[in-house]
Design a protein around this motif. Structure first.
Motif, PDB file in Angstrom:
ATOM      1  N   HIS A  25       0.828  -1.200   0.000  1.00  0.00           N
ATOM      2  CA  HIS A  25       0.000   0.000   0.000  1.00  0.00           C
ATOM      3  C   HIS A  25       0.866   1.254   0.000  1.00  0.00           C
ATOM      4  O   HIS A  25       0.558   2.247  -0.676  1.00  0.00           O
ATOM      5  N   GLY A  26       1.968   1.218   0.786  1.00  0.00           N
ATOM      6  CA  GLY A  26       2.873   2.355   0.799  1.00  0.00           C
ATOM      7  C   GLY A  26       3.454   2.621  -0.569  1.00  0.00           C
ATOM      8  O   GLY A  26       3.529   3.774  -1.024  1.00  0.00           O
ATOM      9  N   TYR A  27       3.829   1.551  -1.263  1.00  0.00           N
ATOM     10  CA  TYR A  27       4.385   1.705  -2.610  1.00  0.00           C
ATOM     11  C   TYR A  27       3.328   2.218  -3.584  1.00  0.00           C
ATOM     12  O   TYR A  27       3.602   3.125  -4.388  1.00  0.00           O
ATOM     13  N   ALA A  28       2.133   1.665  -3.534  1.00  0.00           N
ATOM     14  CA  ALA A  28       1.083   2.029  -4.492  1.00  0.00           C
ATOM     15  C   ALA A  28       0.755   3.512  -4.445  1.00  0.00           C
ATOM     16  O   ALA A  28       0.353   4.099  -5.460  1.00  0.00           O
ATOM     17  N   GLU A  29       0.935   4.139  -3.287  1.00  0.00           N
ATOM     18  CA  GLU A  29       0.608   5.552  -3.127  1.00  0.00           C
ATOM     19  C   GLU A  29       1.822   6.456  -3.319  1.00  0.00           C
ATOM     20  O   GLU A  29       1.728   7.674  -3.125  1.00  0.00           O
ATOM     21  N   SER A  30       2.959   5.881  -3.700  1.00  0.00           N
ATOM     22  CA  SER A  30       4.197   6.645  -3.770  1.00  0.00           C
ATOM     23  C   SER A  30       4.413   7.286  -5.133  1.00  0.00           C
ATOM     24  O   SER A  30       3.829   6.877  -6.149  1.00  0.00           O
ATOM     25  N   ALA A  31       5.293   8.294  -5.158  1.00  0.00           N
ATOM     26  CA  ALA A  31       5.674   8.937  -6.414  1.00  0.00           C
ATOM     27  C   ALA A  31       6.413   7.956  -7.318  1.00  0.00           C
ATOM     28  O   ALA A  31       6.301   8.036  -8.549  1.00  0.00           O
ATOM     29  N   THR A  32       7.159   7.047  -6.721  1.00  0.00           N
ATOM     30  CA  THR A  32       7.885   6.054  -7.516  1.00  0.00           C
ATOM     31  C   THR A  32       6.930   5.216  -8.350  1.00  0.00           C
ATOM     32  O   THR A  32       7.168   4.974  -9.539  1.00  0.00           O
ATOM     33  N   ALA A  33       5.844   4.758  -7.745  1.00  0.00           N
ATOM     34  CA  ALA A  33       4.863   3.950  -8.471  1.00  0.00           C
ATOM     35  C   ALA A  33       4.261   4.733  -9.628  1.00  0.00           C
ATOM     36  O   ALA A  33       4.064   4.200 -10.725  1.00  0.00           O
ATOM     37  N   ARG A  34       3.980   6.004  -9.395  1.00  0.00           N
ATOM     38  CA  ARG A  34       3.388   6.830 -10.464  1.00  0.00           C
ATOM     39  C   ARG A  34       4.388   7.047 -11.600  1.00  0.00           C
ATOM     40  O   ARG A  34       4.014   7.033 -12.775  1.00  0.00           O
TER      41      ARG A  34
END
Length: 226
Positions: free
Chosen positions: A91-100
């Motif tokens: 969940h932390g990754y999914a909401e991160s700038a990196t994921a975007r």
């Protein structure tokens, strides 16, 4: 990490940085929600990597299903603490700038296998071959970026220490990328996955590369002499 720090057997292919070695290296650390619940940190890291590889950030509603699938494949469907720990990281990754950023990349390669002859250089006889797996290599706005994911709050609490710890691994991956595309990536990042992910960029200086190459050379020579 052990494969590089301990040295590489001459004339032999050594797995480095793939899922099997993540487990052997103990490179993943469990989030705070699972620190004292006897979760195998390397298994946690492997599951998180698997979910991230399949994740479509534009469809966050599928996260729960992806986590359940990964747990089922690992035979861990009854481990509620492990499930919670995986969900925290994902969940932390999914909401991160990196994921975007990765989602908007022109080209993206995940879990990218490589073989790197050692010592480096086409005209040199290779006494060892390093094989491994890069978490993510992508091109966005004409720039190639290499990303390596690590799980755990310990690393996230001290990003610079984590960066120093994985320095040789990141440089090795960057050298492998150069063999693939003809140039070093313009950016190398360590992304520390936890409830609040941290991202740390590593500067690929000539000095840092030379130091890491020398360490690997010395380790190989030490093993050769027995």
């Amino acid at each position: 990490m052990r494969a590089v720090e301990a040295g590489l057997p001459p004339g032999k292919t050594v797995r480095y940085g793939d899922r099997a070695n993540r487990r052997a290296d103990g490179g993943a650390e469990s989030p705070s929600t699972a620190d004292n619940l006897q979760i195998d940190p390397a298994l946690l890291g492997s599951l998180v990597h698997e979910v991230i590889e399949r994740l479509d950030p534009s469809r966050p509603e599928n996260l729960g299903s992806l986590v359940s699938q990964a747990l089922r494949a690992a035979g861990e469907t009854n481990h509620s603490a492990l499930k919670s720990a995986v969900e925290v990281c994902v969940h932390g990754y999914a909401e991160s700038a990196t994921a975007r950023e990765i989602a908007s990349a022109d080209v993206c390669r995940r879990e990218l296998d490589f073989l790197l002859g050692w010592p480096l250089g086409e005209s040199r006889t290779h006494s060892a071959v390093i094989s491994g797996q890069i978490d993510c290599l992508y091109r966005r706005d004409g720039r190639w970026k290499l990303v390596d994911f690590k799980t755990g709050t310990e690393a996230a609490r001290d990003p610079q220490r984590a960066l120093d710890h994985y320095r040789v691994q990141l440089i090795l991956y960057a050298l492998a990328v150069r063999e693939m595309i003809g140039t070093l990536p313009e950016s190398v990042e360590l992304v520390l996955l936890a409830e609040k992910p941290a991202r740390v960029e590593f500067r690929l200086t000539d000095g840092a590369i030379a130091e890491s190459v020398a360490r690997i050379d010395s380790a190989i020579e030490w093993l050769r002499r027995g």
